[in-house]
Design an enzyme around this catalytic site. Structure first.
Site, PDB file in Angstrom:
ATOM      1  N   HIS A  26     -73.719  49.980 -65.136  1.00  0.00           N
ATOM      2  CA  HIS A  26     -73.751  51.433 -64.955  1.00  0.00           C
ATOM      3  C   HIS A  26     -74.256  51.776 -63.554  1.00  0.00           C
ATOM      4  CE1 HIS A  26     -73.758  50.646 -69.253  1.00  0.00           C
ATOM      5  NE2 HIS A  26     -73.242  51.852 -69.429  1.00  0.00           N
ATOM      6  N   HIS A  66     -79.467  51.456 -69.986  1.00  0.00           N
ATOM      7  CA  HIS A  66     -78.227  51.107 -69.287  1.00  0.00           C
ATOM      8  C   HIS A  66     -78.402  51.148 -67.770  1.00  0.00           C
ATOM      9  CE1 HIS A  66     -78.211  55.485 -69.774  1.00  0.00           C
ATOM     10  NE2 HIS A  66     -77.450  55.548 -68.696  1.00  0.00           N
ATOM     11  N   ASN A 185     -78.802  64.673 -64.526  1.00  0.00           N
ATOM     12  CA  ASN A 185     -77.582  64.734 -63.713  1.00  0.00           C
ATOM     13  C   ASN A 185     -76.434  65.449 -64.426  1.00  0.00           C
ATOM     14  OD1 ASN A 185     -76.248  62.748 -65.422  1.00  0.00           O
ATOM     15  ND2 ASN A 185     -77.444  61.172 -64.350  1.00  0.00           N
ATOM     16  N   HIS A 259     -70.262  56.892 -64.126  1.00  0.00           N
ATOM     17  CA  HIS A 259     -71.330  56.529 -65.061  1.00  0.00           C
ATOM     18  C   HIS A 259     -71.396  55.016 -65.282  1.00  0.00           C
ATOM     19  CE1 HIS A 259     -73.880  56.625 -68.659  1.00  0.00           C
ATOM     20  NE2 HIS A 259     -72.988  55.828 -69.226  1.00  0.00           N
ATOM     21  N   GLU A 404     -89.444  59.903 -89.942  1.00  0.00           N
ATOM     22  CA  GLU A 404     -89.355  58.443 -90.094  1.00  0.00           C
ATOM     23  C   GLU A 404     -88.703  57.770 -88.893  1.00  0.00           C
ATOM     24  OE1 GLU A 404     -89.581  59.923 -94.352  1.00  0.00           O
ATOM     25  OE2 GLU A 404     -88.512  60.538 -92.527  1.00  0.00           O
ATOM     26  N   PHE A 430     -86.050  55.788 -97.379  1.00  0.00           N
ATOM     27  CA  PHE A 430     -86.071  56.394 -96.049  1.00  0.00           C
ATOM     28  C   PHE A 430     -86.242  55.368 -94.936  1.00  0.00           C
ATOM     29  CE2 PHE A 430     -87.741  59.968 -98.780  1.00  0.00           C
ATOM     30  CZ  PHE A 430     -86.505  60.575 -98.882  1.00  0.00           C
ATOM     31  N   ASP A 462     -86.267  61.766-109.242  1.00  0.00           N
ATOM     32  CA  ASP A 462     -85.861  62.197-107.900  1.00  0.00           C
ATOM     33  C   ASP A 462     -84.373  61.989-107.674  1.00  0.00           C
ATOM     34  OD1 ASP A 462     -88.157  63.276-106.763  1.00  0.00           O
ATOM     35  OD2 ASP A 462     -88.976  61.301-106.322  1.00  0.00           O
ATOM     36  N   HIS A 466     -82.955  59.302-103.802  1.00  0.00           N
ATOM     37  CA  HIS A 466     -84.210  58.595-103.540  1.00  0.00           C
ATOM     38  C   HIS A 466     -84.243  57.187-104.133  1.00  0.00           C
ATOM     39  CE1 HIS A 466     -85.465  62.479-102.187  1.00  0.00           C
ATOM     40  NE2 HIS A 466     -86.733  62.154-102.065  1.00  0.00           N
TER      41      HIS A 466
END
Length: 653
Positions: A26, A66, A185, A259, A404, A430, A462, A466
């Site tokens: 890059h 990058h 940028n 880029h 999380e 989660f 739940d 869940h």
């Protein structure tokens, strides 16, 4: 030409040439970000390439991973062990200069970055770690912990949710020694940033409690350095917005085309000509000498810091001893911990985990961590350690909020800074939010245990949102990641023992429901990863594998079968797989006529143990909301039904 401008020109040329030589990488921000990174290393960053891991250093994170060619070129210029040959090997197998930075503090690379936004959250964790150590060990006269955390970021990083979550937390916690260097940028791969994101970054960060500084010309070294100096004086975390032109000086400047565009030979030559440079992979002596002024200043700082630490040792010997002991192994009586657990009435895995965490935490006071707004549910916190906040930097439990994604990455940064065991915690389902950070910590081998509760469909009401059907197999597929699903108090203790004896990325996947103790379940057996927990008679014809709460069901099934049966509890398959062949053969019972696995997940791993003709009792679809025991039973986890199925199968074997 001013020596600083000359140095920046050579840094731009070297970064661009590194990408072009590899024909991969890059170029754009490696050029436009050069004045920013040069100003940081030249005038502000506390570092020492001769002693790169000294505790009193600042931390620098290249979140926009990058842009690694710029990082490697800067580290080369400022004396780190990255040679011109290393730059020529950019993005080649086994080189010191991979496509994205990989954790190697000896080279000045403080964390692995690449997935955008992760580095920003790592930097937040490092800043938290700095405040924790400073609060615990600094004195008014001898502030031995006094470092800044700098993070280079671009448009992409600040679009990622993980970065925004972490920055919101940083503002709430008022981490005033955290400084984001935002190279704005306005270009992403697809084109202008405004195609997808037209946020007012300054107002957004102000709303999150940050100090915001603007540098209108990010190509001007003096302006960059002045802004960083101002940021260091702030009583809030600071974002410096450097307005830049991506790939400035190239034929494709200011466009997305530069880029990830290695400049072809003629374009590279023309670009270098605009900088007054004709040589290839070469830096003049006066540029090296100019950079070395910063190196020598920092070596002097390092020496002064060591003198400060020696005075601290003389004046505060107890605190120095405590500081030094943070990174030393601790003697913990795990059997005593287990004995105490067994005196308690039967409880859930999460409750046993809480008791063990606090027992080991009372001995190893370096253990810190946090929870995603679930302290009351996961029970993962240090009870007498206090809650970490801007008013209480000594707190050992961080309230991450419902974040999380950020929690996982901030915990990575916390472990990177402290180098001591860290925990984070949420419901098992989660953990899916945390997968990017779990991968990164596994690559780096960080000492973090994730306390993941509500491990099964038996949480019931739940509902399927869940119920973590796919979580266990997902976690188990992460290389270098240790996954424990304890079925007994001894297995909970063994999981923590394994983690603390050999700290590495670990998940403790724990029950909400009560678990039982069995005579064969000892710490020693559980440390093997898999062991015989129950047999109905000698010379068993059937072997049943199970984990977690499913072990008690497996034992109930075994007791109902018409033939002798062995039950193997396998709290950690990867550890069991690493055992010596003789032990594994002894447990696996090759003579068994039928092999069965019982686990409330959709993990196909079990075919490894039961074979093509074996039986897996698992969950292959989402379940319903309802009473946990009923949901579990309706999904096929019923002792009588399973026993009948096995009895029919064994007749045909």
């Amino acid at each position: 030409m001013d020596i600083n401008q000359k140095s920046i020109n050579y840094l731009k040329a070297l970064s661009a040439e590194t990408v072009s030589h590899a024909n991969s990488g890059h170029t754009g921000s490696a050029i436009s970000g050069s004045p920013i990174l040069y100003a940081l290393f030249k005038d502000h960053l506390k570092f020492n390439p001769k002693d790169p891991k000294f505790l009193g250093r600042d931390r620098f994170v290249m979140s926009a991973g990058h842009v690694s060619a710029l990082l490697y070129s800067t580290l080369h210029l400022f004396g780190y062990d990255i040679s011109m040959d290393d730059l020529k090997k950019f993005r080649t197998c086994g080189s010191k200069t991979p496509g994205h930075p990989e954790y190697e503090p000896e080279l000045g690379i403080e964390t692995t970055t690449g997935p955008l936004g992760q580095g920003v959250a790592n930097a937040v964790g490092m800043a938290i770690g700095e405040t924790m150590l400073a609060s615990r060990f600094n004195t008014k006269d001898l502030p031995i912990i006094d470092g800044y955390t700098y993070c280079y970021t671009g448009d992409g990083c600040l679009m990622e949710g993980v970065a925004v979550e972490a920055c919101s937390l940083a503002g709430t916690l008022n981490l005033n020694k955290l400084i984001l260097l935002y190279e704005d940028n306005n270009i992403t791969i697809d084109g202008a940033r405004t195609l997808a994101n037209n946020d007012d970054t300054a107002k957004k960060f102000e709303a999150m409690g940050w100090n915001v500084l603007l540098v209108k010309n990010g190509d001007d070294y003096a302006s960059c350095s002045k802004a960083i100096a101002a940021a260091k004086k702030s009583n809030k975390p600071t974002i410096i917005i450097f307005k830049t032109i991506i790939g400035i000086g190239t034929s494709k400047q200011g466009t997305s085309k530069v880029h990830a565009y290695p400049l072809p030979e003629e374009e590279l030559k023309a670009f270098k000509a605009t900088l007054g440079i004709e040589t290839s992979f070469e830096i003049p002596a006066d540029v090296y000498e100019n950079a070395n002024l910063s190196v020598q200043r920092n070596i002097a700082y390092n020496n002064a810091w060591i003198s400060l630490l020696n005075r601290y040792k003389e004046k505060y010997p107890d605190k120095f001893k405590e500081l030094s002991s943070l990174w030393k192994p601790k003697k913990i009586n795990y059997q005593k911990i287990l004995d105490n657990l067994l005196k308690e009435p039967a409880m859930a895995g999460r409750d046993y985990s809480s008791l063990v965490l606090n027992a080991v935490g009372s001995v190893n006071t370096a253990i810190v961590g946090g929870n995603a707004d679930l302290i009351a549910s996961t029970k993962a916190f240090i009870k007498d350690g206090g809650i970490y906040s801007k008013e209480n930097r000594s707190g050992r439990t961080v309230c991450f909020g419902i974040r999380e994604h950020a929690m996982g990455s901030v915990s990575n940064g916390l472990a990177l800074y402290l180098g001591t065991p860290v925990f984070d915690s949420t419901f098992a389902m989660f953990a899916n939010y945390m997968l990017p950070s779990l991968r990164m910590r596994s690559m780096m081998g960080l000492p973090i245990v994730s306390v993941l509760t509500h491990d099964s469909i038996d949480i019931g009401q739940d509902g399927p949102t869940h119920q973590p059907i796919e979580t266990l197999p997902t976690l188990r597929t992460i290389p270098r990641y240790t996954v424990y699903r304890p079925a007994t108090p001894a297995e909970v203790v063994a999981g923590y023992k394994q983690f603390l004896d050999n700290p590495k990325p670990t998940a403790m996947v724990l029950t909400k429901s009560k678990i039982s103790n069995y005579p064969a379940s000892t710490i020693e057996n559980a440390e093997r990863g898999g062991y015989v927990i129950h047999e109905t008679a000698k010379n068993p014809e059937i072997i049943i594998f199970a984990t977690g709460t499913d072990v008690s069901l497996a034992i109930e099934v075994a007791n109902k079968l018409s033939v002798s049966t062995r039950v193997v509890s396998m709290p950690c398959e990867s550890i069991f797989a690493s055992q010596e062949t003789a032990y594994k053969n002894k447990v696996l019972l090759k003579s068994a006529k039928l092999k069965v696995a019982i686990e409330a997940s959709n993990d196909t791993l079990w075919y490894k143990y039961v074979g093509e003709n074996g039986l897996i009792i698992g969950v292959n679809d989402y379940q319903t909301s309802g009473n946990g025991k009923e949901v579990y039973k309706n999904a096929g986890f019923d002792a009588d039904k399973i026993a009948n199925k096995i009895n029919k199968l064994i007749k045909n074997v």
